[in-house]
Scaffold this motif. Structure first.
Motif, mmCIF file in Angstrom:
data_model
loop_
_atom_site.group_PDB
_atom_site.id
_atom_site.type_symbol
_atom_site.label_atom_id
_atom_site.label_comp_id
_atom_site.label_asym_id
_atom_site.label_seq_id
_atom_site.Cartn_x
_atom_site.Cartn_y
_atom_site.Cartn_z
ATOM 1 N N MET A 9 61.907 -52.285 -34.002
ATOM 2 C CA MET A 9 62.707 -53.258 -33.247
ATOM 3 C C MET A 9 63.907 -52.576 -32.590
ATOM 4 N N LEU A 10 64.551 -51.685 -33.310
ATOM 5 C CA LEU A 10 65.696 -50.973 -32.745
ATOM 6 C C LEU A 10 65.267 -50.048 -31.602
ATOM 7 N N LEU A 11 64.057 -49.505 -31.689
ATOM 8 C CA LEU A 11 63.551 -48.665 -30.598
ATOM 9 C C LEU A 11 63.356 -49.464 -29.308
ATOM 10 N N LEU A 12 63.160 -50.763 -29.432
ATOM 11 C CA LEU A 12 62.955 -51.610 -28.253
ATOM 12 C C LEU A 12 64.217 -51.753 -27.407
ATOM 13 N N ILE A 13 65.370 -51.510 -28.003
ATOM 14 C CA ILE A 13 66.622 -51.639 -27.258
ATOM 15 C C ILE A 13 66.634 -50.594 -26.145
ATOM 16 N N ASN A 14 66.890 -51.031 -24.935
ATOM 17 C CA ASN A 14 66.882 -50.187 -23.736
ATOM 18 C C ASN A 14 65.532 -49.510 -23.510
ATOM 19 N N SER A 15 64.472 -50.160 -23.942
ATOM 20 C CA SER A 15 63.145 -49.593 -23.805
ATOM 21 C C SER A 15 62.156 -50.721 -23.520
ATOM 22 N N THR A 16 60.880 -50.420 -23.608
ATOM 23 C CA THR A 16 59.838 -51.423 -23.412
ATOM 24 C C THR A 16 58.858 -51.370 -24.571
ATOM 25 N N VAL A 17 58.069 -52.410 -24.687
ATOM 26 C CA VAL A 17 57.037 -52.440 -25.730
ATOM 27 C C VAL A 17 56.076 -51.274 -25.510
ATOM 28 N N ALA A 18 55.693 -51.033 -24.263
ATOM 29 C CA ALA A 18 54.765 -49.945 -23.954
ATOM 30 C C ALA A 18 55.341 -48.588 -24.373
ATOM 31 N N ASP A 19 56.630 -48.379 -24.116
ATOM 32 C CA ASP A 19 57.271 -47.114 -24.507
ATOM 33 C C ASP A 19 57.256 -46.925 -26.016
ATOM 34 N N VAL A 20 57.579 -47.977 -26.751
ATOM 35 C CA VAL A 20 57.601 -47.896 -28.215
ATOM 36 C C VAL A 20 56.192 -47.612 -28.737
ATOM 37 N N CYS A 21 55.201 -48.238 -28.149
ATOM 38 C CA CYS A 21 53.814 -47.994 -28.564
ATOM 39 C C CYS A 21 53.437 -46.529 -28.383
ATOM 40 N N LEU A 22 53.833 -45.956 -27.253
ATOM 41 C CA LEU A 22 53.527 -44.549 -26.992
ATOM 42 C C LEU A 22 54.281 -43.623 -27.947
ATOM 43 N N LYS A 23 55.574 -43.879 -28.129
ATOM 44 C CA LYS A 23 56.393 -43.012 -28.974
ATOM 45 C C LYS A 23 55.931 -43.009 -30.428
ATOM 46 N N GLU A 24 55.522 -44.169 -30.903
ATOM 47 C CA GLU A 24 55.201 -44.309 -32.320
ATOM 48 C C GLU A 24 53.703 -44.389 -32.617
ATOM 49 N N SER A 25 52.877 -44.262 -31.598
ATOM 50 C CA SER A 25 51.418 -44.324 -31.755
ATOM 51 C C SER A 25 50.967 -45.598 -32.482
ATOM 52 N N VAL A 26 51.497 -46.722 -32.026
ATOM 53 C CA VAL A 26 51.068 -48.028 -32.536
ATOM 54 C C VAL A 26 50.564 -48.841 -31.354
ATOM 55 N N ASN A 27 49.710 -49.808 -31.629
ATOM 56 C CA ASN A 27 49.176 -50.579 -30.506
ATOM 57 C C ASN A 27 50.106 -51.734 -30.133
ATOM 58 N N HIS A 28 49.904 -52.217 -28.928
ATOM 59 C CA HIS A 28 50.747 -53.273 -28.355
ATOM 60 C C HIS A 28 50.737 -54.523 -29.227
ATOM 61 N N ASN A 29 49.582 -54.881 -29.723
ATOM 62 C CA ASN A 29 49.449 -56.075 -30.550
ATOM 63 C C ASN A 29 50.309 -55.981 -31.817
ATOM 64 N N THR A 30 50.368 -54.811 -32.418
ATOM 65 C CA THR A 30 51.174 -54.612 -33.625
ATOM 66 C C THR A 30 52.651 -54.849 -33.323
ATOM 67 N N VAL A 31 53.133 -54.265 -32.231
ATOM 68 C CA VAL A 31 54.547 -54.418 -31.879
ATOM 69 C C VAL A 31 54.863 -55.870 -31.544
#
Length: 134
Positions: A9-31
């Motif tokens: 959740m903190l990674l989402l600040i100033n970012s996007t769901v897609a960016d967090v998915c890429l950075k952390e290797s998790v899928n969009h649905n999980t986020v």
């Protein structure tokens, strides 16, 4: 685990769901499921010792800037970030309703507010936090 969910959740600040998915290797649905689990969740204000810096940032769950969520955080003077809440939408009334729930003992130690210049945020902050001045 809950700490990992908070981290995402903190990674989402100033970012996007897609960016967090890429950075952390998790899928969009999980986020998005993690985000949904935070929406409307009551804040345990007794566990919040200080706010110091209040932060508001919106994220769009869909391309084309649709389906907004607002992440509301605190940052202590020691640099620790904490999620205070997630609000569905980004309109003044929604944000103001959340901000008015902040107890006076915490409101009194807010030393700054960090947000973009979106009118809904600025006006909600004025009404809820600085209400006696505006």
């Amino acid at each position: 685990t809950n700490p990992y969910k908070d981290y995402l959740m903190l990674l989402l600040i100033n970012s996007t769901v897609a960016d967090v998915c890429l950075k952390e290797s998790v899928n969009h649905n999980t986020v998005t499921k993690i985000i949904d689990s935070y929406i409307g969740k009551e804040t345990d204000w007794k566990s919040v010792r200080r706010i110091d810096l209040l932060g508001l940032d919106e994220i769009s769950l869909k391309k084309g800037y649709q389906d907004y969520m607002t992440i509301i955080t605190s940052r202590s003077k020691t640099g620790k970030n904490r999620i205070l809440g997630v609000v569905k939408g980004k309109e003044k009334k929604d944000i103001k309703a959340f901000l008015l729930k902040i107890p006076n003992r915490l409101r009194n130690n807010i030393c700054g507010i960090c947000t973009d210049m979106y009118d809904g945020y600025v006006n909600a902050e004025k009404a809820a936090i600085l209400g006696e001045l505006f």
